[in-house]
Design a protein around this motif. Structure first.
Motif, PDB file in Angstrom:
ATOM      1  N   GLY A 237      -9.742  -3.806  -2.531  1.00  0.00           N
ATOM      2  CA  GLY A 237      -8.489  -4.385  -2.068  1.00  0.00           C
ATOM      3  C   GLY A 237      -8.278  -5.805  -2.581  1.00  0.00           C
ATOM      4  N   SER A 238      -7.038  -6.283  -2.465  1.00  0.00           N
ATOM      5  CA  SER A 238      -6.693  -7.611  -2.970  1.00  0.00           C
ATOM      6  C   SER A 238      -7.406  -8.721  -2.204  1.00  0.00           C
ATOM      7  CB  SER A 238      -5.171  -7.816  -2.905  1.00  0.00           C
ATOM      8  OG  SER A 238      -4.693  -7.601  -1.580  1.00  0.00           O
ATOM      9  N   ARG A 239      -7.624  -8.535  -0.905  1.00  0.00           N
ATOM     10  CA  ARG A 239      -8.310  -9.570  -0.123  1.00  0.00           C
ATOM     11  C   ARG A 239      -9.762  -9.728  -0.590  1.00  0.00           C
ATOM     12  NH1 ARG A 239      -5.533 -11.601   3.985  1.00  0.00           N
ATOM     13  NH2 ARG A 239      -3.708 -10.451   4.786  1.00  0.00           N
ATOM     14  N   THR A 240     -10.396  -8.606  -0.882  1.00  0.00           N
ATOM     15  CA  THR A 240     -11.773  -8.666  -1.401  1.00  0.00           C
ATOM     16  C   THR A 240     -11.815  -9.445  -2.698  1.00  0.00           C
ATOM     17  OG1 THR A 240     -12.320  -6.525  -0.399  1.00  0.00           O
ATOM     18  CG2 THR A 240     -13.734  -7.275  -2.192  1.00  0.00           C
TER      19      THR A 240
ATOM     20  N   SER B  67      -9.637 -11.669  -3.801  1.00  0.00           N
ATOM     21  CA  SER B  67      -9.260 -13.079  -3.650  1.00  0.00           C
ATOM     22  C   SER B  67     -10.472 -13.920  -3.285  1.00  0.00           C
ATOM     23  CB  SER B  67      -8.162 -13.230  -2.597  1.00  0.00           C
ATOM     24  OG  SER B  67      -8.653 -12.905  -1.312  1.00  0.00           O
ATOM     25  N   ARG B  68     -11.457 -13.288  -2.639  1.00  0.00           N
ATOM     26  CA  ARG B  68     -12.687 -14.009  -2.296  1.00  0.00           C
ATOM     27  C   ARG B  68     -13.699 -13.953  -3.434  1.00  0.00           C
ATOM     28  NH1 ARG B  68     -11.730 -11.155   2.642  1.00  0.00           N
ATOM     29  NH2 ARG B  68     -13.241  -9.569   2.003  1.00  0.00           N
TER      30      ARG B  68
ATOM     31  N   SER C  95      -3.921 -16.122  -4.379  1.00  0.00           N
ATOM     32  CA  SER C  95      -3.630 -15.482  -3.097  1.00  0.00           C
ATOM     33  C   SER C  95      -3.756 -13.968  -3.237  1.00  0.00           C
ATOM     34  CB  SER C  95      -2.213 -15.829  -2.642  1.00  0.00           C
ATOM     35  OG  SER C  95      -1.263 -15.216  -3.505  1.00  0.00           O
ATOM     36  N   ALA C  96      -3.952 -13.318  -2.084  1.00  0.00           N
ATOM     37  CA  ALA C  96      -4.032 -11.857  -2.082  1.00  0.00           C
ATOM     38  C   ALA C  96      -2.735 -11.252  -2.606  1.00  0.00           C
ATOM     39  CB  ALA C  96      -4.335 -11.354  -0.670  1.00  0.00           C
ATOM     40  N   ALA C  97      -1.597 -11.885  -2.312  1.00  0.00           N
ATOM     41  CA  ALA C  97      -0.307 -11.356  -2.784  1.00  0.00           C
ATOM     42  C   ALA C  97      -0.218 -11.414  -4.308  1.00  0.00           C
ATOM     43  CB  ALA C  97       0.832 -12.149  -2.150  1.00  0.00           C
TER      44      ALA C  97
ATOM     45  N   ARG D  41      -2.407  -8.773  -5.699  1.00  0.00           N
ATOM     46  CA  ARG D  41      -1.796  -7.468  -5.482  1.00  0.00           C
ATOM     47  C   ARG D  41      -0.760  -7.179  -6.557  1.00  0.00           C
ATOM     48  NH1 ARG D  41      -1.961  -8.105  -0.216  1.00  0.00           N
ATOM     49  NH2 ARG D  41       0.080  -9.084  -0.103  1.00  0.00           N
TER      50      ARG D  41
ATOM     51  N   GLY E 129      -7.214   0.539  -1.489  1.00  0.00           N
ATOM     52  CA  GLY E 129      -7.313  -0.398  -2.596  1.00  0.00           C
ATOM     53  C   GLY E 129      -7.229   0.342  -3.923  1.00  0.00           C
TER      54      GLY E 129
END
Length: 344
Positions: free
Chosen positions: A30-33, A35-36, A43-45, A48, A68
């Motif tokens: 996923g994008s949040r993963t 971004s870290r 940003s996650a956006a 994405r 994801g």
């Protein structure tokens, strides 16, 4: 076909991180993963959006709308060819491969051991294609089985043994078998079948009186059988299929398909023969090879050579497309190098 130059630097970094994470976890990313993980301070956006663009050009896919992303076969190929950082076997892995392979000598045993160790280190099934090629002979002997059959036993200079069943005249005395073996050993020892066959037949004609008629017929039959099947066909060794089950998780259907594909040995022989055409490691990802199109499996292979640097076989592994390519590739390459040094 998307090229690395078709995507910008930011997209490459995100794509590389996504593939590496997927190969490590086996799960859509996923994008949040990311971004870290990327260290790009995005940003996650934003990530994405980039992932959506990469999916539009065929490099990423998603198993579910809310899941994801994961690389497609095309994406894996782009990663392997242009972004992957290949390591090297650790000293412990090198030592394990060399210790398990042993020393020079019996080729079949060496290949069995090397294949088993490679399977253990990579947690995949290993494949070896070995050619039954024309090696110098060390010894020929005949073993009587019954009144009409005998076993011709051939030992080559590598210690490999081949048994061939032949017909003999009923009532053939044991002395004829011994005499025929002695004659063939005197003429063929240290020479290949191809080198020796014609000269043995000439020798029979020139020394007709030294062999009785039954022994002469037995020698001729043995030479004819050798000429008809000078080296036999290629042999396929498969080790570690249980490793595929252990790595399958819930995807048992894919592994069952792979087992079915492994049963089609001629297809694997054709695949490994194709791998001989390359100088080094070759990688077949999923449907790039029709044999493994149903199970979506990858194959990594490398040729091994004899003392004259002629390619005589191929060693490799087969597993899910989610292979740890950066680790598997150097292990396959090093195993082929070990086998090349030891096969004689």
């Amino acid at each position: 076909m998307t090229l690395l130059t078709d995507i910008d630097t930011r997209s490459r970094a995100i794509f590389k991180s996504l593939v590496e994470t997927y190969l490590e976890t086996g799960q859509p990313v996923g994008s949040r993963t990311l971004s870290r993980a990327t260290g790009l301070d995005l940003s996650a956006a934003t990530i994405r959006n980039v992932m959506s663009d990469l999916a539009a050009i065929g490099l990423l896919d998603s198993p579910h709308a809310s899941a994801g992303r994961m690389p497609t076969e095309e994406g894996l190929r782009l990663f392997v060819d242009g972004l992957m950082e290949v390591g090297a076997p650790t000293p412990e892995e090198r030592a394990a491969l060399e210790e398990e392979a042993g020393s020079e000598g019996h080729a079949q045993g060496l290949l069995d051991r090397a294949a088993s160790q490679l399977s253990g280190l990579t947690q995949t099934a290993s494949l070896v294609l070995t050619s039954k090629y024309d090696r110098p002979l060390r010894q020929v002997s005949f073993v009587p089985l019954d009144k009409a059959r005998a076993l011709m036993v051939l030992v080559d200079d590598a210690g490999d043994v081949e048994n061939r069943l032949i017909s003999v005249p009923e009532g053939l005395p044991a002395t004829s078998l011994i005499q025929a073996a002695n004659f063939l050993n005197a003429q063929m020892s240290g020479r290949t079948l191809t080198e020796a066959s014609a000269s043995v037949l000439r020798e029979i004609d020139e020394k007709r009186g030294q062999l009785d008629e039954l022994t002469t017929d037995l020698v001729r039959q043995g030479i004819a059988d050798l000429a008809k099947r000078p080296g036999g066909g290629p042999q396929l060794i498969v080790k570690g299929q249980s490793k595929l089950l252990a790595a399958a998780g819930d995807d048992l259907e894919r592994v069952q398909r792979l087992f079915d594909e492994l049963e089609r040995q001629q297809g694997i022989v054709d695949l490994l023969n194709a791998a001989k055409e390359g100088e080094g490691v070759r990688i077949f990802i999923g449907s790039e090879n029709p044999l493994f199109s149903l199970s979506g499996s990858s194959v990594v292979t490398a040729p091994y050579r004899d003392k004259d640097r002629n390619i005589i076989g191929v060693i490799g592994v087969v597993g899910p497309t989610r292979l740890n390519y950066a680790r598997v590739i150097p292990l396959v390459d090093y195993t082929a190098d070990v086998v090349s040094r030891l096969v004689r």
